[in-house]
Scaffold this active site. Structure first.
Site, PDB file in Angstrom:
ATOM      1  N   HIS A 157     -23.193   0.939  22.876  1.00 36.11           N
ATOM      2  CA  HIS A 157     -22.976   0.513  21.484  1.00 36.11           C
ATOM      3  C   HIS A 157     -21.686   1.105  20.915  1.00 36.11           C
ATOM      4  CE1 HIS A 157     -27.283  -0.675  21.547  1.00 36.11           C
ATOM      5  NE2 HIS A 157     -27.412   0.433  22.238  1.00 36.11           N
ATOM      6  N   SER A 278       7.276  -2.846  16.413  1.00 35.41           N
ATOM      7  CA  SER A 278       7.055  -3.683  15.241  1.00 35.41           C
ATOM      8  C   SER A 278       8.407  -3.995  14.618  1.00 35.41           C
ATOM      9  CB  SER A 278       6.177  -2.925  14.252  1.00 35.41           C
ATOM     10  OG  SER A 278       6.370  -3.422  12.943  1.00 35.41           O
ATOM     11  N   LYS A 284       5.782   2.117  15.047  1.00 33.83           N
ATOM     12  CA  LYS A 284       4.728   1.438  15.803  1.00 33.83           C
ATOM     13  C   LYS A 284       5.029   1.273  17.284  1.00 33.83           C
ATOM     14  CE  LYS A 284       1.339  -0.356  14.741  1.00 33.83           C
ATOM     15  NZ  LYS A 284       0.997  -1.586  14.014  1.00 33.83           N
ATOM     16  N   GLU A 291      -3.437  -7.022  24.588  1.00 29.40           N
ATOM     17  CA  GLU A 291      -3.935  -7.998  23.605  1.00 29.40           C
ATOM     18  C   GLU A 291      -3.720  -9.430  24.100  1.00 29.40           C
ATOM     19  OE1 GLU A 291      -3.295  -6.341  19.218  1.00 29.40           O
ATOM     20  OE2 GLU A 291      -1.579  -5.942  20.494  1.00 29.40           O
TER      21      GLU A 291
END
Ligand code: ARG
Length: 467
Positions: A157, A278, A284, A291
């Site tokens: 979980h 970024s 960043k 992804e």
């Protein structure tokens, strides 16, 4: 413009029809397979006396010229040629003459021709993808061997559950990817049969030798029912499904890499070479590769559902709907190949932050199950009661603001009469991991067996170089 099938037509094709009907702009990808199939067919026609040996030889030589032209980028693909089969045959006829070129299609139809070409392509890709997966498994396996003693929380979980080694976590993926590789290999074996010679749908009256063609092309044998052979696209559905499962596994690994590289986890640092920045936030560093792999899983699932839907309810045998079978497969195949390759590189170059993993194990009372197991084993307490007593120990630790693993023997004795000072050694997180020696458990001796099993499989299973 002359069409190969225009004999019974009195009007020319509409331009709109020509463009709508054509598959040349994508099935040109199959030129290698198409020409290999035609060469094998021409040789067989020669050896069976259906063509004169000299005719067969000239056709084969002509096909080699076409092949060289396409490879050199000198071939002009035209919409009016409709598909790769007719484009190659037309060029062949220009080179060796219409009379001889026109003999190649004896005892063959585009229906068995496309079934052959596409099957050859899919078989090759089954091999290519499985080799790429093996390289990824090899990376996971050798990484695991160096992280047997890297302790981290195991999750359920997404909550801290029990201590495991990083090696163990990585090996979970090695086994998932092994099943994937096995799936591609078994699809290869099941579909490694030549459909050529099925002709349009019912076989041919010519005395052909299908086995010879199959052998020439490296197949293990021939398909058995011509009607099935020209309408079967299971091999394409299988590779799409195999890719969907593979990408599903990859997406799960990527999801973890994304989480693990976040500030909250800090378990890994993805190398600069496989991260992006970024455009606005200078600080960043984003895990775009992971992804994208996660995202591309949606697209390959779409390709699988698209072909399943196209094939559903189609009557036998060939229907033009089936021309829609290729683009999704080409797309999924290239997505799978590039995703597995880049995932492998990203993992090879990532840095695993062992200290952060270790400190994470000290949150969440990971050795609670061990304490309950101690009560069951050493004190003959029924498991349900042991569970309750351990719960009290957890609450005790929480009240003190410490982790269960940080309690002393003396503190434990204050929780419950059944807890002796000796219980403290079961709270040790490393001991907890090492206690799980059961088959498939996280103890080092068990993980070493897992690594060995995968190592042996990698060695035996060197990809068969068939064609
Ligand atoms: N371009 C067609 C395809 O990709 C080749 C087979 C055409 N056969 C036919 N009978 N029209 O499926």
């Amino acid at each position: 413009m002359k069409k190969m099938w225009e004999g019974r037509f009195s009007e020319a094709s509409a331009k709109l029809l020509e463009e709508f009907n054509a598959s040349i702009h994508f099935d040109k990808n199959l030129f290698e397979q198409d020409i290999a199939g035609s060469k094998a067919h021409a040789k067989m026609l020669g050896s069976q006396g259906i063509l004169k040996p000299s005719e067969s030889e000239q056709i084969v030589a002509g096909l080699d010229t076409v092949l060289a032209e396409i490879r050199a980028g000198e071939f002009e693909f035209r919409t009016e040629d409709e598909d790769i089969h007719m484009a190659v045959e037309k060029r062949l006829s220009e080179i060796i003459g219409k009379e001889l070129g026109g003999r190649l299609h004896t005892a063959r139809s585009r229906n068995d021709q496309v079934a052959l070409d596409f099957r050859l392509y899919v078989l090759e890709k089954n091999q290519e993808i499985s080799s790429k997966i093996k390289a990824l498994i090899a990376t996971l396996n050798s990484l695991a061997a160096t992280h047997l003693n890297t302790l981290m929380p195991g999750f359920t979980h997404l909550q801290h559950a029990q201590p495991v080694s990083l090696a163990y976590h990585l090996m979970a993926y090695a086994f998932m990817f092994r099943r994937d590789a096995q799936r591609f290999i078994s699809s290869f074996d099941r579909n490694n049969l030549s459909p050529l010679g099925s002709a349009a749908l019912a076989g041919t009256p010519h005395k052909i030798d299908r086995e010879m063609v199959a052998h020439e092309l490296g197949f293990a044998g021939v398909t058995q029912n011509a009607m099935d052979s020209v309408s079967d696209r299971d091999f394409a559905l299988e590779i799409l499904f195999n890719i969907s499962v593979l990408m599903t596994h990859a997406s799960r690994l990527c999801e973890e890499l994304i989480l693990w590289s976040s500030q909250e986890f800090g378990f890994i640092t993805i190398s600069d070479a496989y991260s992006t920045g970024s455009s606005i936030m200078p600080q960043k560093k984003n895990p775009d590769v992971a992804e994208l792999i996660r995202g591309k899983t949606g697209r390959v699932n779409g390709n699988l559902v698209a072909l399943l839907t196209t094939m559903k309810g189609l009557p036998l045998a060939y229907n033009k709907d089936m021309q829609e079978d290729k683009e999704g497969v080409f797309d999924s195949v290239s997505t799978a190949l590039s995703s597995v390759e880049i995932l492998n590189e990203m993992i090879k170059t990532a840095k695993f932050n062992e200290e952060n993993m270790l400190s994470a194990t000290k949150k969440g009372h990971l050795s609670a199950t061990d304490l309950a197991d101690y009560l069951v084993r050493e004190k003959s307490v029924p498991f349900r009661e042991a569970h309750f007593i351990t719960g009290k120990a957890v609450a005790y630790a929480e009240n003190l603001g410490v982790d269960l693993s940080e309690l002393s023997g003396e503190q434990l004795t204050q929780v419950d009469i059944n807890l002796g000072e000796d219980a403290v050694k079961f709270l040790d997180l490393n001991a907890s991991k090492e206690a799980r020696k059961s088959a498939g458990g996280t103890a080092n001796e068990s993980v070493k067996r897992q690594i060995k099993q995968i190592d042996e499989w990698l060695e035996i299973n060197v990809c068969k170089e068939i064609r």
